[in-house]
Motif scaffolding. Structure first.
Motif, mmCIF file in Angstrom:
data_model
loop_
_atom_site.group_PDB
_atom_site.id
_atom_site.type_symbol
_atom_site.label_atom_id
_atom_site.label_comp_id
_atom_site.label_asym_id
_atom_site.label_seq_id
_atom_site.Cartn_x
_atom_site.Cartn_y
_atom_site.Cartn_z
ATOM 1 N N PRO A 153 11.111 -10.911 2.204
ATOM 2 C CA PRO A 153 13.135 -10.886 2.078
ATOM 3 C C PRO A 153 13.616 -11.769 0.908
ATOM 4 C CG PRO A 153 11.794 -13.282 2.802
ATOM 5 C CD PRO A 153 10.196 -12.517 2.495
ATOM 6 N N CYS A 154 13.101 -12.328 -0.151
ATOM 7 C CA CYS A 154 13.704 -11.918 -1.396
ATOM 8 C C CYS A 154 14.270 -11.128 -2.899
ATOM 9 C CB CYS A 154 13.322 -13.311 -2.385
ATOM 10 S SG CYS A 154 13.479 -15.169 -1.046
ATOM 11 N N ARG A 155 13.707 -10.282 -2.635
ATOM 12 C CA ARG A 155 13.432 -9.358 -3.109
ATOM 13 C C ARG A 155 14.832 -8.549 -3.874
ATOM 14 N NH1 ARG A 155 14.423 -6.007 1.461
ATOM 15 N NH2 ARG A 155 15.540 -4.674 0.466
ATOM 16 N N GLY A 156 14.193 -8.379 -5.147
ATOM 17 C CA GLY A 156 15.367 -7.930 -6.407
ATOM 18 C C GLY A 156 16.078 -6.860 -5.896
ATOM 19 N N ASP A 157 17.528 -7.315 -6.288
ATOM 20 C CA ASP A 157 18.659 -6.122 -6.631
ATOM 21 C C ASP A 157 18.697 -5.401 -7.128
ATOM 22 O OD1 ASP A 157 21.203 -6.984 -4.165
ATOM 23 O OD2 ASP A 157 20.463 -8.647 -4.584
ATOM 24 N N TYR A 158 17.935 -5.181 -8.599
ATOM 25 C CA TYR A 158 17.664 -4.414 -9.217
ATOM 26 C C TYR A 158 16.642 -4.735 -10.332
ATOM 27 C CZ TYR A 158 22.902 -4.421 -9.016
ATOM 28 O OH TYR A 158 24.222 -4.731 -8.166
ATOM 29 N N VAL A 159 15.587 -3.706 -10.744
ATOM 30 C CA VAL A 159 13.992 -4.111 -10.990
ATOM 31 C C VAL A 159 14.530 -2.952 -12.714
ATOM 32 C CG1 VAL A 159 12.931 -1.933 -9.882
ATOM 33 C CG2 VAL A 159 12.235 -3.421 -10.896
ATOM 34 N N ASP A 290 15.772 2.533 -24.887
ATOM 35 C CA ASP A 290 16.569 2.849 -23.089
ATOM 36 C C ASP A 290 16.446 1.520 -23.272
ATOM 37 O OD1 ASP A 290 17.226 5.083 -24.248
ATOM 38 O OD2 ASP A 290 15.175 5.900 -22.665
ATOM 39 N N VAL A 291 17.174 1.251 -22.158
ATOM 40 C CA VAL A 291 17.340 0.178 -20.973
ATOM 41 C C VAL A 291 17.797 0.613 -19.596
ATOM 42 C CG1 VAL A 291 18.507 -2.315 -20.544
ATOM 43 C CG2 VAL A 291 17.176 -1.750 -22.408
ATOM 44 N N VAL A 292 16.894 0.585 -18.176
ATOM 45 C CA VAL A 292 17.481 1.137 -17.073
ATOM 46 C C VAL A 292 16.943 0.225 -15.958
ATOM 47 C CG1 VAL A 292 14.818 1.704 -17.076
ATOM 48 C CG2 VAL A 292 16.536 3.030 -15.720
ATOM 49 N N PHE A 293 18.522 0.207 -15.594
ATOM 50 C CA PHE A 293 18.200 -0.309 -14.551
ATOM 51 C C PHE A 293 18.052 -0.292 -13.346
ATOM 52 C CE2 PHE A 293 20.858 -2.478 -17.991
ATOM 53 C CZ PHE A 293 19.845 -4.127 -17.689
ATOM 54 N N ILE A 294 17.498 -0.113 -11.996
ATOM 55 C CA ILE A 294 16.843 0.401 -10.744
ATOM 56 C C ILE A 294 17.651 0.171 -9.931
ATOM 57 C CG2 ILE A 294 15.122 1.516 -9.589
ATOM 58 C CD1 ILE A 294 13.672 2.086 -12.202
ATOM 59 N N ASP A 295 18.166 0.666 -8.904
ATOM 60 C CA ASP A 295 18.599 -0.058 -8.199
ATOM 61 C C ASP A 295 18.272 -0.253 -6.683
ATOM 62 O OD1 ASP A 295 19.847 -0.845 -5.204
ATOM 63 O OD2 ASP A 295 21.987 0.360 -5.913
ATOM 64 N N ASN A 296 17.389 -1.897 -6.746
ATOM 65 C CA ASN A 296 16.614 -1.801 -6.026
ATOM 66 C C ASN A 296 16.281 -1.209 -4.011
ATOM 67 O OD1 ASN A 296 13.139 -2.133 -6.045
ATOM 68 N ND2 ASN A 296 13.879 -4.129 -4.356
ATOM 69 N N PHE A 297 17.509 -1.923 -3.564
ATOM 70 C CA PHE A 297 18.754 -1.040 -2.190
ATOM 71 C C PHE A 297 18.506 0.300 -2.260
ATOM 72 C CE2 PHE A 297 18.196 -5.537 -2.415
ATOM 73 C CZ PHE A 297 18.293 -6.043 -1.433
ATOM 74 N N ARG A 324 21.732 -10.267 -6.823
ATOM 75 C CA ARG A 324 22.821 -10.883 -6.851
ATOM 76 C C ARG A 324 22.856 -11.691 -6.075
ATOM 77 N NH1 ARG A 324 25.808 -4.611 -6.043
ATOM 78 N NH2 ARG A 324 27.491 -5.947 -5.459
ATOM 79 N N ASN A 325 22.221 -12.539 -5.443
ATOM 80 C CA ASN A 325 22.053 -13.728 -4.448
ATOM 81 C C ASN A 325 21.036 -14.936 -4.285
ATOM 82 O OD1 ASN A 325 22.855 -14.917 -1.952
ATOM 83 N ND2 ASN A 325 21.642 -13.826 -0.402
ATOM 84 N N LEU A 326 21.423 -15.217 -5.540
ATOM 85 C CA LEU A 326 20.383 -16.722 -5.882
ATOM 86 C C LEU A 326 20.358 -17.407 -4.459
ATOM 87 C CD1 LEU A 326 18.355 -17.021 -7.750
ATOM 88 C CD2 LEU A 326 20.452 -18.956 -8.990
ATOM 89 N N ARG A 327 21.616 -18.003 -4.494
ATOM 90 C CA ARG A 327 21.212 -19.021 -2.970
ATOM 91 C C ARG A 327 20.088 -18.190 -1.362
ATOM 92 N NH1 ARG A 327 27.322 -21.805 -2.152
ATOM 93 N NH2 ARG A 327 26.262 -22.815 -3.684
ATOM 94 N N GLY A 328 20.502 -16.865 -1.788
ATOM 95 C CA GLY A 328 19.546 -16.026 -1.453
ATOM 96 C C GLY A 328 17.815 -16.707 -0.704
ATOM 97 N N SER A 329 17.748 -17.161 -1.986
ATOM 98 C CA SER A 329 16.120 -17.615 -1.608
ATOM 99 C C SER A 329 15.910 -18.748 -2.108
ATOM 100 C CB SER A 329 15.776 -17.185 -3.025
ATOM 101 O OG SER A 329 16.244 -17.511 -4.689
ATOM 102 N N ARG A 330 17.402 -19.949 -1.951
ATOM 103 C CA ARG A 330 16.873 -21.393 -2.347
ATOM 104 C C ARG A 330 15.796 -22.350 -1.586
ATOM 105 N NH1 ARG A 330 15.872 -25.135 -3.376
ATOM 106 N NH2 ARG A 330 17.677 -27.293 -3.787
ATOM 107 N N ALA A 331 15.086 -21.590 -0.153
ATOM 108 C CA ALA A 331 14.309 -22.021 0.196
ATOM 109 C C ALA A 331 13.075 -22.077 -0.331
ATOM 110 C CB ALA A 331 13.982 -21.392 1.646
#
Length: 342
Positions: A153-159, A290-297, A324-331
């Motif tokens: 449930p705390c997967r990243g927004d980007y890899v 090269d630096v690539v950002f993949i939208d993980n959603f 983009r939501n560090l607080r989402g993984s606070r638990a």
């Protein structure tokens, strides 16, 4: 693809900024460096920051590529034999700093206690003996396409991936959700919490050290492994799609999904989505710098197979997870400022 090429002037501007940071820290894993990275990111050229912000907010593509960063492969030396060999005295420290700053402009970087001994920045390189494992360190086997950490449930927004070496032009494969024909997919079925996502192999205890030497960390990590084991034994049902039904977000990892017990409609919808993804998969061959950002959603990604040499010249990437939501993984984290999920 959302693409920006750094100019010689950009590299000239970045060089003293990165060199100054490199004098102040000895590893990219320094907690103070990670904490202050969003502030240091403001020293990036304004047009680079604007480019990243457009990707973050506007979602013009599921892929964001920054190319043209200076990389001297002679200075890098040999590709490490294992990710454990690369934390301190990194010959790629300057490039790692640029990667960290760009990632920190998009969100908060984080790591997993169950991956690469809890590091923030991972190494992606072939490891002898892993040739046929379903891991990023394999080589002779394709790395199956997937959403990064789809099970959690705390997967990243980007890899994010930064290329240091890729002598064989090995392709990362990507499918952008925007390229799919959603009218041919049973979207409503895929929005239902009827699909089991299993923990992937990279989070298994055999792929990390047995002990860190810190009793508190070892206890928390043992709890994480126990939770992962419970998800393997009693899979949690989740939806594959979320967000806007006209342009949905995706979370799926077919290699680690068990279809037993799914309804006929769920299975048919899932297979239809997978077929669409297979038909729209595209290859991207990253070059040094090269630096690539993949939208993980909004994308799934994998990698084609290749034959590793194990002679120091092999493909070598760095990887970051960004939320983009560090607080989402606070638990899941011991303290508000802690970036490691347990």
């Amino acid at each position: 693809m959302h693409h920006l090429t750094l100019t010689p002037e950009d590299n000239a501007t970045l060089s003293p900024v990165l060199a100054e940071l490199a004098k102040s820290y000895d590893t990219i894993e320094d907690p103070e460096l990670i904490l202050r990275a969003p502030v240091f990111a403001r020293q990036l050229p304004v047009h680079v920051l604007e480019f990243l912000e457009e990707f973050r907010i506007g979602e013009p593509s599921a892929l964001c590529l920054i190319s043209g960063l200076d990389v001297d492969e002679a200075e890098l030396g040999a590709t490490p034999e294992h990710w454990r060999d690369s934390q301190y005295g990194s010959p790629a420290f300057v490039q790692e700093l640029f990667f960290l700053l760009c990632g920190s402009a998009l969100g908060d970087v984080f790591g997993w206690s169950t991956q690469q001994d809890g590091r923030i920045m991972h190494d992606v390189l072939p490891i002898k003996g892993h040739e046929h494992y379903e891991l990023g360190s394999n080589s002779l086997q394709h790395l199956s396409w997937h959403t990064e950490d789809a099970f959690h449930p705390c997967r990243g927004d980007y890899v994010a991936l930064m290329c240091l070496k890729n002598p064989d032009a090995v392709e990362t494969v990507v499918c952008d959700a925007a390229d799919l024909d959603w009218s041919q997919v049973d979207v409503e079925a895929l929005f239902e919490a009827e699909f089991t996502q299993m923990p992937d192999n990279s989070h298994q205890p055999e792929n990390t050290a047995e002990s860190t030497g810190d009793a508190v960390v070892d206890r928390l990590r043992a709890r994480s492994f126990a939770l992962i084991q419970s998800w393997n034994e009693r899979p949690v049902k989740r939806p594959v799609l979320s967000g806007d039904r006209e342009n949905p977000y995706m979370a799926l990892d077919p290699y680690h999904m068990q279809t037993e017990g799914w309804s006929e409609r769920s299975l048919r919808a899932f297979e239809g989505l997978c077929a669409q993804i297979e038909s729209e998969m595209r290859g991207v061959s990253l070059r040094p710098g090269d630096v690539v950002f993949i939208d993980n959603f909004r994308a799934v990604h994998g990698r084609k197979s290749f034959r590793a040499r194990y002679d120091g010249s092999d493909r070598w990437l760095k990887r970051l997870n960004i939320t983009r939501n560090l607080r989402g993984s606070r638990a899941w984290r011991p303290a508000p400022h802690d970036r490691i999920i347990y």
